[in-house]
Enzyme design. Structure first.
Site, PDB file in Angstrom:
ATOM      1  N   CYS A  11      -5.558  41.102 -30.431  1.00 31.93           N
ATOM      2  CA  CYS A  11      -6.254  41.722 -31.561  1.00 31.93           C
ATOM      3  C   CYS A  11      -7.076  42.880 -31.028  1.00 31.93           C
ATOM      4  O   CYS A  11      -6.783  43.404 -29.944  1.00 31.93           O
ATOM      5  CB  CYS A  11      -7.090  40.688 -32.323  1.00 31.93           C
ATOM      6  N   ARG A  17      -9.708  36.953 -33.986  1.00 33.83           N
ATOM      7  CA  ARG A  17      -8.356  36.503 -34.331  1.00 33.83           C
ATOM      8  C   ARG A  17      -7.551  35.978 -33.142  1.00 33.83           C
ATOM      9  O   ARG A  17      -6.968  34.885 -33.210  1.00 33.83           O
ATOM     10  CB  ARG A  17      -7.569  37.648 -34.996  1.00 33.83           C
ATOM     11  N   ASP A 126      -8.630  41.584 -40.315  1.00 29.13           N
ATOM     12  CA  ASP A 126      -9.763  41.482 -39.400  1.00 29.13           C
ATOM     13  C   ASP A 126     -10.917  40.783 -40.120  1.00 29.13           C
ATOM     14  O   ASP A 126     -11.441  41.317 -41.101  1.00 29.13           O
ATOM     15  CB  ASP A 126     -10.163  42.902 -38.979  1.00 29.13           C
TER      16      ASP A 126
HETATM   17  P1  4NP Z   1     -10.954  40.707 -33.538  1.00 28.11           P
HETATM   18  O1  4NP Z   1     -12.180  41.129 -34.477  1.00 28.11           O
HETATM   19  O2  4NP Z   1     -10.199  41.975 -33.251  1.00 28.11           O
HETATM   20  O3  4NP Z   1     -10.189  39.756 -34.397  1.00 28.11           O
HETATM   21  O4  4NP Z   1     -11.556  40.072 -32.319  1.00 28.11           O
HETATM   22  C1  4NP Z   1     -13.079  42.142 -34.150  1.00 28.11           C
HETATM   23  C2  4NP Z   1     -14.069  41.898 -33.224  1.00 28.11           C
HETATM   24  C3  4NP Z   1     -14.976  42.888 -32.921  1.00 28.11           C
HETATM   25  C4  4NP Z   1     -14.886  44.125 -33.528  1.00 28.11           C
HETATM   26  C5  4NP Z   1     -13.887  44.373 -34.454  1.00 28.11           C
HETATM   27  C6  4NP Z   1     -12.987  43.374 -34.761  1.00 28.11           C
HETATM   28  N1  4NP Z   1     -15.844  45.141 -33.228  1.00 28.11           N
HETATM   29  O5  4NP Z   1     -15.764  46.230 -33.817  1.00 28.11           O
HETATM   30  O6  4NP Z   1     -16.700  44.923 -32.361  1.00 28.11           O
END
Ligand code: 4NP
Length: 154
Positions: A11, A17, A126
């Protein structure tokens, strides 16, 4: 799938995720008696070394899976040699993964939901900026995909 599959779930941050996908896949593989390499990472470096988001830890815990020991890391070129299958959570990450592919590396890259009949081409949303109920939806998606992958590997 390949004879010795090695699965990487990717991700953006590797805290919401993909740790849930890794946990779901570990559980599905164990239930199916499969001993395979399973890992997760992010295309971004924002959360390198960080544990999963508490909401992901809690969601996994609800399903009897402990992902609290996982730590964030960023996708690198070597992953395309170590893993046979790289699963992207959404289309932006799919593009970002392909941008890291070393010349000649043959790892198969696709959307994770491509593994679920009827959900091909779908993104896993997300949940980072959403409420906890969104994490339940993330769990439903990644666990359906993990079960579908395990069924294909059996
Ligand atoms: P992930 O979710 O990609 O599912 O781990 C996110 C975690 C952090 C961020 C964005 C999406 N962020 O912008 O820090």
């Amino acid at each position: 799938m390949a004879d010795n599959p090695a699965l990487l779930f990717v991700c953006l941050g590797n805290i919401c995720r993909s740790p849930l996908a890794e946990g779901a896949m570990r559980e599905a593989a164990e239930s199916a008696g499969l001993e395979i390499l399973i890992d997760s990472c992010g295309t971004a470096a924002y959360h390198v070394g960080a544990p999963p988001d508490p909401r992901s830890v809690q969601t996994a815990q609800t399903h009897g899976i402990d992902i609290s020991n996982l730590r964030g890391r960023q996708l690198c070129g070597a992953d395309f040699h170590r893993f046979t299958h790289i699963f992207a959570m959404d289309h932006q990450n799919l593009r970002n993964i392909e941008a890291v592919r070393p010349d000649g590396a043959e790892a198969h890259v696709c959307l994770l939901m491509d593994m679920v009949p009827g959900r091909e081409g779908a993104a896993i949303a997300d949940p980072y900026y959403d409420g906890e109920e969104q994490f339940d939806e993330t769990w439903e998606d990644v666990s359906a995909a993990a079960k579908a992958i395990a069924a294909r590997l059996r």
